[in-house]
Design a protein around this motif. Structure first.
Motif, PDB file in Angstrom:
ATOM      1  N   LYS A  90     -29.752  22.578 -87.885  1.00  0.00           N
ATOM      2  CA  LYS A  90     -28.693  23.494 -87.457  1.00  0.00           C
ATOM      3  C   LYS A  90     -28.793  24.076 -86.052  1.00  0.00           C
ATOM      4  O   LYS A  90     -27.776  24.317 -85.451  1.00  0.00           O
ATOM      5  N   CYS A  97     -17.778  20.470 -95.263  1.00  0.00           N
ATOM      6  CA  CYS A  97     -17.665  19.531 -94.145  1.00  0.00           C
ATOM      7  C   CYS A  97     -18.566  18.312 -94.392  1.00  0.00           C
ATOM      8  O   CYS A  97     -19.452  18.350 -95.240  1.00  0.00           O
ATOM      9  N   CYS A 101     -22.708  28.453 -89.938  1.00  0.00           N
ATOM     10  CA  CYS A 101     -21.492  28.274 -90.740  1.00  0.00           C
ATOM     11  C   CYS A 101     -21.819  28.347 -92.238  1.00  0.00           C
ATOM     12  O   CYS A 101     -22.926  28.038 -92.656  1.00  0.00           O
ATOM     13  N   ALA A 124     -14.574  22.058 -92.657  1.00  0.00           N
ATOM     14  CA  ALA A 124     -15.582  22.782 -91.872  1.00  0.00           C
ATOM     15  C   ALA A 124     -15.248  24.267 -91.776  1.00  0.00           C
ATOM     16  O   ALA A 124     -14.202  24.635 -91.251  1.00  0.00           O
ATOM     17  N   SER A 125     -16.144  25.103 -92.272  1.00  0.00           N
ATOM     18  CA  SER A 125     -15.871  26.539 -92.276  1.00  0.00           C
ATOM     19  C   SER A 125     -15.967  27.130 -90.877  1.00  0.00           C
ATOM     20  O   SER A 125     -15.430  28.188 -90.615  1.00  0.00           O
ATOM     21  N   HIS A 126     -16.663  26.465 -89.953  1.00  0.00           N
ATOM     22  CA  HIS A 126     -16.795  27.063 -88.634  1.00  0.00           C
ATOM     23  C   HIS A 126     -15.455  27.076 -87.911  1.00  0.00           C
ATOM     24  O   HIS A 126     -15.264  27.809 -86.966  1.00  0.00           O
TER      25      HIS A 126
HETATM   26  S1  SF4 Z   1     -18.917  23.441 -90.617  1.00  0.00           S
HETATM   27 FE1  SF4 Z   1     -18.963  22.955 -88.438  1.00  0.00          FE
HETATM   28  S2  SF4 Z   1     -20.812  23.880 -87.626  1.00  0.00           S
HETATM   29 FE2  SF4 Z   1     -20.995  23.779 -89.872  1.00  0.00          FE
HETATM   30  S3  SF4 Z   1     -22.086  21.896 -90.278  1.00  0.00           S
HETATM   31 FE3  SF4 Z   1     -19.921  21.445 -90.405  1.00  0.00          FE
HETATM   32  S4  SF4 Z   1     -19.347  20.758 -88.354  1.00  0.00           S
HETATM   33 FE4  SF4 Z   1     -21.345  21.766 -88.179  1.00  0.00          FE
END
Ligand code: SF4
Length: 462
Positions: A85, A135, A164, A405-407
């Motif tokens: 990460k 994700c 995230c 993807a939560s980010h």
């Molecule tokens: S949500 Fe975004 S930041 Fe989190 S692992 Fe997936 S791609 Fe990476």
């Protein structure tokens, strides 16, 4: 032999490889024809167009041979560290010790694409309760359970805090399956209050000094764990040397980005640039070879720039790209539509900035970790994107979302608003799944519409 720069298919690469060999091409031990990777399951290569240079051949072979390299490292008595990460900081510490090799299990993110979902990694994640509402990084759970995509590391390190939700949940699930993890915390980066001492981070963000001190103390715990695992003392002198080697890679990438994104016609495709930029995060498990690969790419780019040749038409529309794509083919689609990448924020910008060398090494690494665009606000990230759009003269912005993807649930809207308020360029938001085949016509149409919008603006401005 025809050495005209162009993008070619895997079948064409077979012929090209024979020509290069006949002309005396010398390769490193992981070299060979690209087609052999398809036999190993990397099926997506058959749907990609790749640069036809020997430098690109080396890049692809290096990128696709990491699993073999990790097994070879173990056979040579080295110890593996799975770093998760933080994307670019802990590997610098691990590679400062002579018997450690760091890699990112998060890289399993691309396996569903590269192997065209043929290995059941996502299904395994499903069976463990991590379904497609997460994700594609969930593929790493399948990789740990199946134990077929990388050897298991003896030490697993993962950052938490400003991480995230997807990765937090997936890493916790991984630990619940019996894979112990050393957690270290990175706080959400905030702007300093007027009464706080402000520290400027690599890349230009500011953070309060107590956040930097906290991250330094967390990285100190990681340092001690690496020492215990390696059996070697991680001195400041070793860390400084490791930082120096990481900066060599960062400096080569900086030169490559500057030349490729600014030259016209475009001297290297966006697909190869994406893979090259990713080498920054853990050197694809071989630091020295990363330097060789990047140096050869830079030489090839310099040759093409001097010869005023490239792989795309000189009027290709200059696009700034945000987020890595789950399907590598999306980069080909942009170029098919008449675009080219001129600047990108693939969530690893902090791994491209030089690490300060005028500070004690742990202080420098703490500042680097806090400079991560993904541990601050989306508005901060957007400011950095604006600066790079201006630097590279991009004419359009693509914000590429990642399914589940939560980010980035609201990130695209925030980035779009900030950019729109500062720079008058068209913005396109798309979602790129691990395999785009089913939505390819829609994606093509949307990218073509963006390119056409820019061309129309050029006509009006003339
Ligand atoms: S949500 Fe975004 S930041 Fe989190 S692992 Fe997936 S791609 Fe990476």
């Amino acid at each position: 032999m025809n050495d005209t720069a162009r993008q070619i298919t895997l079948t064409e690469w077979d012929r090209r490889y024979a020509e290069l060999r006949a002309a005396g091409l010398c390769e490193p031990e992981y070299g060979g024809p690209l087609g052999r990777h398809v036999d190993d399951g990397d099926l997506r290569l058959q749907k990609l167009r790749m640069d036809n240079s020997a430098a690109a051949l080396r890049l692809w072979n290096f990128f696709l041979s990491e699993e073999d390299r990790l097994h070879r490292c173990i056979a040579q008595g080295k110890k593996l560290v799975g770093t998760m990460k933080d994307l670019g900081t802990v590997p610098v510490m691990a590679y400062s010790l002579s018997n450690l090799v760091a890699f990112y299990p998060d890289g399993a993110w691309w396996l569903p694409c590269v192997m065209e979902c043929s290995t059941g990694l996502l299904e395994t994640a499903d069976s463990l309760g991590i379904d497609d509402s997460f994700c594609p990084v969930r593929a790493l759970l399948g990789a740990f359970v199946q134990q077929e995509n990388f050897p298991l590391p003896g030490l697993l390190v993962c950052s938490v805090g400003a991480t995230c939700d997807d990765f937090s949940a997936i890493a916790q699930r991984l630990e619940s399956l019996g894979f112990p993890i050393l957690w270290w915390e990175i706080p959400h980066r905030r702007r300093p209050e007027p009464f706080e001492a402000a520290i400027e981070l690599p890349g230009g963000f500011l953070a309060p000094d107590d956040q930097v001190a906290f991250v330094k103390s967390e990285l100190q715990r990681v340092r001690e764990a690496l020492e215990a695992y390696s059996g070697e003392k991680l001195t400041d002198a070793l860390l400084s040397a490791g930082i120096g080697r990481a900066n060599q890679v960062r400096s080569l990438l900086s030169a490559l980005r500057q030349r490729v994104y600014c030259a016209n016609p475009c001297p290297l495709p966006s697909l190869e640039m994406l893979i090259a930029e990713m080498l920054a995060i853990h050197f694809c498990s071989d630091h020295n070879e990363t330097i060789e690969v990047l140096t050869e790419l830079l030489d090839e780019v310099d040759r093409r720039v001097q010869a005023k040749t490239g792989i795309l038409a000189a009027d290709a529309v200059r696009v700034f790209w945000v987020n890595p794509v789950a399907d590598l083919r999306a980069m080909n689609l942009l170029e098919d539509a008449g675009g080219r990448v001129c600047g990108a924020e693939y969530m690893i910008s902090h791994a491209l900035d030089a690490i300060p060398t005028d500070l004690p090494p742990m202080e420098a690494l703490a500042r680097t970790a806090l400079a991560d665009t993904m541990v601050g606000s989306a508005a901060d990230r957007a400011q950095r994107i604006c600066a790079d759009i201006a630097r590279f003269g991009a004419e359009a912005l693509v914000i590429s979302r990642i399914p589940g993807a939560s980010h980035c649930a609201m990130e695209a809207a925030v980035i779009g608003e900030v950019v729109q308020a500062r720079i008058d360029i068209p913005i396109l938001e798309i979602e790129v799944p691990p395999l785009t085949d089913a939505i390819e016509p829609t994606l093509r149409t949307r990218l073509e519409a963006l390119v056409e919008t820019v061309r129309e603006r050029r006509r009006i401005d003339r």
